[in-house]
Design a protein around this motif. Sequence first.
Motif, PDB file in Angstrom:
ATOM      1  N   UNK A 193       0.847  -1.191   0.000  1.00  0.00           N
ATOM      2  CA  UNK A 193       0.000   0.000   0.000  1.00  0.00           C
ATOM      3  C   UNK A 193       0.879   1.237   0.000  1.00  0.00           C
ATOM      4  N   UNK A 194       0.414   2.254  -0.709  1.00  0.00           N
ATOM      5  CA  UNK A 194       1.130   3.529  -0.683  1.00  0.00           C
ATOM      6  C   UNK A 194       0.942   4.165   0.680  1.00  0.00           C
ATOM      7  N   UNK A 195       1.911   4.973   1.055  1.00  0.00           N
ATOM      8  CA  UNK A 195       1.924   5.617   2.349  1.00  0.00           C
ATOM      9  C   UNK A 195       2.304   7.073   2.119  1.00  0.00           C
ATOM     10  N   UNK A 196       1.762   7.988   2.909  1.00  0.00           N
ATOM     11  CA  UNK A 196       2.104   9.402   2.715  1.00  0.00           C
ATOM     12  C   UNK A 196       3.567   9.701   3.030  1.00  0.00           C
ATOM     13  N   UNK A 197       4.281   8.747   3.622  1.00  0.00           N
ATOM     14  CA  UNK A 197       5.718   8.921   3.891  1.00  0.00           C
ATOM     15  C   UNK A 197       6.587   8.300   2.796  1.00  0.00           C
ATOM     16  N   UNK A 198       5.963   7.708   1.768  1.00  0.00           N
ATOM     17  CA  UNK A 198       6.717   7.183   0.633  1.00  0.00           C
ATOM     18  C   UNK A 198       7.355   8.331  -0.127  1.00  0.00           C
ATOM     19  N   UNK A 199       8.447   8.031  -0.824  1.00  0.00           N
ATOM     20  CA  UNK A 199       9.137   9.029  -1.653  1.00  0.00           C
ATOM     21  C   UNK A 199       9.507   8.409  -2.991  1.00  0.00           C
ATOM     22  N   UNK A 200       9.487   9.232  -4.016  1.00  0.00           N
ATOM     23  CA  UNK A 200       9.982   8.854  -5.325  1.00  0.00           C
ATOM     24  C   UNK A 200      10.954   9.942  -5.750  1.00  0.00           C
ATOM     25  N   UNK A 201      12.136   9.531  -6.176  1.00  0.00           N
ATOM     26  CA  UNK A 201      13.156  10.507  -6.579  1.00  0.00           C
ATOM     27  C   UNK A 201      13.682  10.174  -7.961  1.00  0.00           C
ATOM     28  N   UNK A 202      14.099  11.222  -8.661  1.00  0.00           N
ATOM     29  CA  UNK A 202      14.710  11.078  -9.984  1.00  0.00           C
ATOM     30  C   UNK A 202      16.183  11.427  -9.843  1.00  0.00           C
ATOM     31  N   UNK A 203      17.039  10.583 -10.418  1.00  0.00           N
ATOM     32  CA  UNK A 203      18.484  10.780 -10.326  1.00  0.00           C
ATOM     33  C   UNK A 203      19.120  10.733 -11.710  1.00  0.00           C
ATOM     34  N   UNK A 204      20.155  11.525 -11.855  1.00  0.00           N
ATOM     35  CA  UNK A 204      21.066  11.420 -12.986  1.00  0.00           C
ATOM     36  C   UNK A 204      22.400  11.068 -12.353  1.00  0.00           C
ATOM     37  N   UNK A 205      22.796   9.814 -12.464  1.00  0.00           N
ATOM     38  CA  UNK A 205      23.968   9.354 -11.709  1.00  0.00           C
ATOM     39  C   UNK A 205      23.638   9.433 -10.232  1.00  0.00           C
ATOM     40  N   UNK A 206      24.458  10.150  -9.474  1.00  0.00           N
ATOM     41  CA  UNK A 206      24.230  10.336  -8.036  1.00  0.00           C
ATOM     42  C   UNK A 206      23.507  11.650  -7.732  1.00  0.00           C
ATOM     43  N   UNK A 207      23.228  12.433  -8.762  1.00  0.00           N
ATOM     44  CA  UNK A 207      22.636  13.762  -8.608  1.00  0.00           C
ATOM     45  C   UNK A 207      21.107  13.665  -8.546  1.00  0.00           C
ATOM     46  N   UNK A 208      20.517  14.077  -7.412  1.00  0.00           N
ATOM     47  CA  UNK A 208      19.069  14.069  -7.249  1.00  0.00           C
ATOM     48  C   UNK A 208      18.482  15.266  -8.004  1.00  0.00           C
ATOM     49  N   UNK A 209      17.516  14.994  -8.869  1.00  0.00           N
ATOM     50  CA  UNK A 209      16.925  16.039  -9.705  1.00  0.00           C
ATOM     51  C   UNK A 209      15.462  16.319  -9.376  1.00  0.00           C
ATOM     52  N   UNK A 210      14.866  15.504  -8.520  1.00  0.00           N
ATOM     53  CA  UNK A 210      13.472  15.721  -8.148  1.00  0.00           C
ATOM     54  C   UNK A 210      13.021  14.712  -7.123  1.00  0.00           C
ATOM     55  N   UNK A 211      12.102  15.136  -6.231  1.00  0.00           N
ATOM     56  CA  UNK A 211      11.570  14.277  -5.180  1.00  0.00           C
ATOM     57  C   UNK A 211      10.078  14.565  -5.046  1.00  0.00           C
ATOM     58  N   UNK A 212       9.275  13.520  -4.851  1.00  0.00           N
ATOM     59  CA  UNK A 212       7.833  13.702  -4.670  1.00  0.00           C
ATOM     60  C   UNK A 212       7.287  12.660  -3.698  1.00  0.00           C
ATOM     61  N   UNK A 213       6.205  13.026  -3.022  1.00  0.00           N
ATOM     62  CA  UNK A 213       5.417  12.119  -2.193  1.00  0.00           C
ATOM     63  C   UNK A 213       4.126  11.825  -2.947  1.00  0.00           C
ATOM     64  N   UNK A 214       3.447  10.723  -2.607  1.00  0.00           N
ATOM     65  CA  UNK A 214       2.233  10.396  -3.357  1.00  0.00           C
ATOM     66  C   UNK A 214       1.077  11.344  -3.041  1.00  0.00           C
ATOM     67  N   UNK A 215       0.291  11.616  -4.068  1.00  0.00           N
ATOM     68  CA  UNK A 215      -0.933  12.400  -3.922  1.00  0.00           C
ATOM     69  C   UNK A 215      -2.013  11.699  -4.736  1.00  0.00           C
ATOM     70  N   UNK A 216      -3.059  11.273  -4.081  1.00  0.00           N
ATOM     71  CA  UNK A 216      -4.161  10.572  -4.739  1.00  0.00           C
ATOM     72  C   UNK A 216      -3.679   9.363  -5.551  1.00  0.00           C
ATOM     73  N   UNK A 217      -2.727   8.627  -5.006  1.00  0.00           N
ATOM     74  CA  UNK A 217      -2.253   7.394  -5.622  1.00  0.00           C
ATOM     75  C   UNK A 217      -1.199   7.556  -6.704  1.00  0.00           C
ATOM     76  N   UNK A 218      -0.782   8.790  -6.981  1.00  0.00           N
ATOM     77  CA  UNK A 218       0.231   9.048  -8.000  1.00  0.00           C
ATOM     78  C   UNK A 218       1.337   9.932  -7.444  1.00  0.00           C
ATOM     79  N   UNK A 219       2.490   9.856  -8.090  1.00  0.00           N
ATOM     80  CA  UNK A 219       3.603  10.747  -7.774  1.00  0.00           C
ATOM     81  C   UNK A 219       3.707  11.771  -8.909  1.00  0.00           C
ATOM     82  N   UNK A 220       3.676  13.053  -8.559  1.00  0.00           N
ATOM     83  CA  UNK A 220       3.819  14.127  -9.533  1.00  0.00           C
ATOM     84  C   UNK A 220       5.235  14.672  -9.365  1.00  0.00           C
TER      85      UNK A 220
END
Length: 161
Positions: free
Chosen positions: A73-100
Amino acid sequence: MKKHLYIFVLCTLTFGTLVGCKNDKDKEPETFISNVSRPAWTIPTDYDYSSSMTAVVKVDIAAQYPDKAADFQLNDKDLLAAFSGEECLGVASPQDGLFYLYIAAPSGSNGQVVNDQLIKMVYYSAHYKNLFEAVDAFPFANDTQQGTVAAPFVPVLVVVK
């Protein structure tokens, strides 16, 4: 003739087992539960945000691993991040079942935006306290979108080892 074929097949199977031939399913973890702390992923403040892309992402480990993640189950403390190599380029938490996910442009050594640089997604599940990474990366392309609300991008995820 049948006896020789039988012996050949038996020897091949036995030899394959002895040298370590394994099914891809053997690479899957026994369980997704771990004790990984929630990452403190951050995006550096010195990015040139004039170049970016977005992603609408659906994470569904239960659909991918129905036998091992039926309780996902998704949790409001879940995170999704985008990386280029080791460089973090974006982070999001779920909203209504999706990550924006807003993805800032990766920069090269000269500070210029690098189009076509591969973007890899990493997911933290608060439910399993574990990290998962997308099997496939996609190229950064300025002013584009990966997935939509109607048809979100659904990455294939594996446990980070």
